[in-house]
Enzyme design. Structure first.
Site, short mmCIF file in Angstrom:
data_model
loop_
_atom_site.label_atom_id
_atom_site.label_comp_id
_atom_site.label_asym_id
_atom_site.label_seq_id
_atom_site.Cartn_x
_atom_site.Cartn_y
_atom_site.Cartn_z
N LYS A 1 0.83 -1.21 0.00
CA LYS A 1 0.00 0.00 0.00
C LYS A 1 0.86 1.26 0.00
O LYS A 1 0.62 2.17 -0.79
CB LYS A 1 -0.92 0.04 1.24
CG LYS A 1 -1.89 -1.11 1.35
CD LYS A 1 -2.83 -0.95 2.54
CE LYS A 1 -2.16 -0.96 3.90
NZ LYS A 1 -1.56 -2.25 4.30
N ARG B 1 -9.50 0.74 8.83
CA ARG B 1 -9.13 -0.63 9.16
C ARG B 1 -10.24 -1.35 9.91
O ARG B 1 -10.08 -2.53 10.23
CB ARG B 1 -7.87 -0.62 10.03
CG ARG B 1 -6.56 -0.81 9.26
CD ARG B 1 -5.45 -0.67 10.27
NE ARG B 1 -4.22 -1.32 9.96
CZ ARG B 1 -3.16 -0.70 9.41
NH1 ARG B 1 -3.23 0.54 9.03
NH2 ARG B 1 -2.04 -1.37 9.23
N ARG C 1 12.09 -5.73 4.50
CA ARG C 1 11.92 -4.35 4.03
C ARG C 1 12.57 -3.30 4.93
O ARG C 1 12.69 -3.47 6.13
CB ARG C 1 10.44 -4.03 3.79
CG ARG C 1 9.61 -3.91 5.04
CD ARG C 1 8.18 -3.63 4.66
NE ARG C 1 7.35 -3.49 5.83
CZ ARG C 1 6.06 -3.23 5.81
NH1 ARG C 1 5.43 -3.08 4.65
NH2 ARG C 1 5.38 -3.12 6.92
N ARG D 1 11.22 -0.94 10.47
CA ARG D 1 10.13 -0.69 11.42
C ARG D 1 10.19 -1.64 12.61
O ARG D 1 10.44 -2.82 12.46
CB ARG D 1 8.78 -0.85 10.72
CG ARG D 1 8.43 0.34 9.87
CD ARG D 1 7.22 0.09 9.03
NE ARG D 1 6.08 -0.46 9.76
CZ ARG D 1 4.84 -0.48 9.29
NH1 ARG D 1 4.59 0.02 8.09
NH2 ARG D 1 3.87 -1.01 9.98
N ARG E 1 -0.37 -8.45 13.58
CA ARG E 1 -0.90 -7.51 12.57
C ARG E 1 -1.73 -8.24 11.51
O ARG E 1 -2.77 -7.76 11.08
CB ARG E 1 0.25 -6.75 11.90
CG ARG E 1 0.81 -5.66 12.82
CD ARG E 1 2.21 -5.26 12.43
NE ARG E 1 2.28 -4.60 11.16
CZ ARG E 1 3.39 -4.55 10.41
NH1 ARG E 1 4.50 -5.14 10.82
NH2 ARG E 1 3.37 -3.91 9.27
P1 AMP Z 1 0.80 0.70 8.92
O1 AMP Z 1 1.96 1.60 8.72
O2 AMP Z 1 -0.40 1.09 8.12
O3 AMP Z 1 1.15 -0.76 8.75
O4 AMP Z 1 0.37 0.86 10.46
C1 AMP Z 1 1.26 0.56 11.51
C2 AMP Z 1 0.50 0.39 12.82
O5 AMP Z 1 -0.19 1.60 13.14
C3 AMP Z 1 -0.60 -0.66 12.80
O6 AMP Z 1 -0.11 -1.97 13.06
C4 AMP Z 1 -1.51 -0.16 13.93
O7 AMP Z 1 -0.94 -0.42 15.19
C5 AMP Z 1 -1.47 1.35 13.72
N1 AMP Z 1 -2.49 1.81 12.75
C6 AMP Z 1 -2.28 2.40 11.54
N2 AMP Z 1 -3.42 2.72 10.94
C7 AMP Z 1 -4.41 2.32 11.79
C8 AMP Z 1 -5.84 2.36 11.74
N3 AMP Z 1 -6.48 2.87 10.67
N4 AMP Z 1 -6.52 1.86 12.79
C9 AMP Z 1 -5.89 1.35 13.87
N5 AMP Z 1 -4.56 1.27 13.98
C10 AMP Z 1 -3.81 1.74 12.96
#
Ligand code: AMP
Length: 214
Positions: free
Chosen positions: A13, A87, A126, A160, A171
């Site tokens: 994404k 989400r 990554r 990360r 996740r």
């Molecule tokens: P991402 O970078 O999109 O993979 O997000 C990293 C982490 O941020 C996720 O594993 C969640 O802990 C938190 N997070 C990001 N976006 C959301 C969302 N829309 N709702 C809830 N938690 C989120």
């Protein structure tokens, strides 16, 4: 045009959102990036979310909806890419209400479909440039010169904290429990475009471009 990029962790994404930004001048709204920024800001909210994110769990709807609402208040009518949001169904409802209140449509939801084995492999390798954010992968997309960012020349890179095997498992579970129902939800709304997220970055970008009629 306003779109959502939907897919499990590691489905690409962020990478595809960056290409849409570079090529079509769209604006990426990544709740993950906003939360990572909050995490390092030392604010109360940042401290609260840091542990939740490190475990791989979802941050509360209230927090992420608040972050998106703030951004939508600021935007000057640009074309938006929601990356990693919504989400949950509650977030999807909140987004619909927020966009409606601004008189803005949600044009399409692009689902990036990738099988689970490939996800784990992608996530494990990554890393990103610490300065410009360009994404790399140990095997599928290493830097051209070892340790030097192709795009900006920086020698600093980040991995990360939540890309470790335990957090990745949590996740993925959060994705299947909370986020995957959105696929059916947006299909029923006639918004879903499913794209094969396996393969070369450029080929996937092409599929997305076609799916969106760009
Ligand atoms: P991402 O970078 O999109 O993979 O997000 C990293 C982490 O941020 C996720 O594993 C969640 O802990 C938190 N997070 C990001 N976006 C959301 C969302 N829309 N709702 C809830 N938690 C989120």
């Amino acid at each position: 045009m306003n779109i959502i990029l939907l897919g499990p962790p590691g489905s690409g994404k962020g990478t595809q959102a960056r290409l849409l930004v570079d090529r079509y001048g769209m604006v990426q709204l990544s709740t993950g990036d906003m939360l990572r920024a909050a995490k390092t800001s030392g604010t109360e909210m940042g401290n609260r979310v840091a542990e939740v994110m490190a475990r791989g769990e979802l941050v509360t709807d209230e927090i992420v909806i608040g972050l998106i609402a703030e951004q939508l208040g600021d935007d000057g009518g640009q074309r938006l890419i929601f990356d990693g949001f919504p989400r949950t169904l509650a977030q999807a409802d909140a987004l619909e209400a927020l966009l409606a209140s601004k008189g803005r449509p949600l044009d399409a939801v692009v689902e990036l479909r990738v099988d689970d084995e490939a996800l784990i492999e992608r996530i494990a390798g990554r890393y990103t440039c610490a300065r410009c954010g360009e994404g790399y992968h140990d095997t599928s997309k290493p830097t051209m010169a070892p340790g030097i960012c192709d795009k900006c020349g920086s020698t600093e890179f980040d991995r990360r904290a939540d890309d470790n095997p335990e957090a990745v498992r949590v996740r993925l579970m959060a994705y299947y429990r909370n986020t995957s129902p959105l696929i059916g939800y947006y299909y029923a709304k006639g918004k879903l475009r499913t794209v094969d997220g396996l393969g070369e970055i450029e080929a996937i970008a092409d599929e997305i471009r076609t799916a969106l009629g760009l």
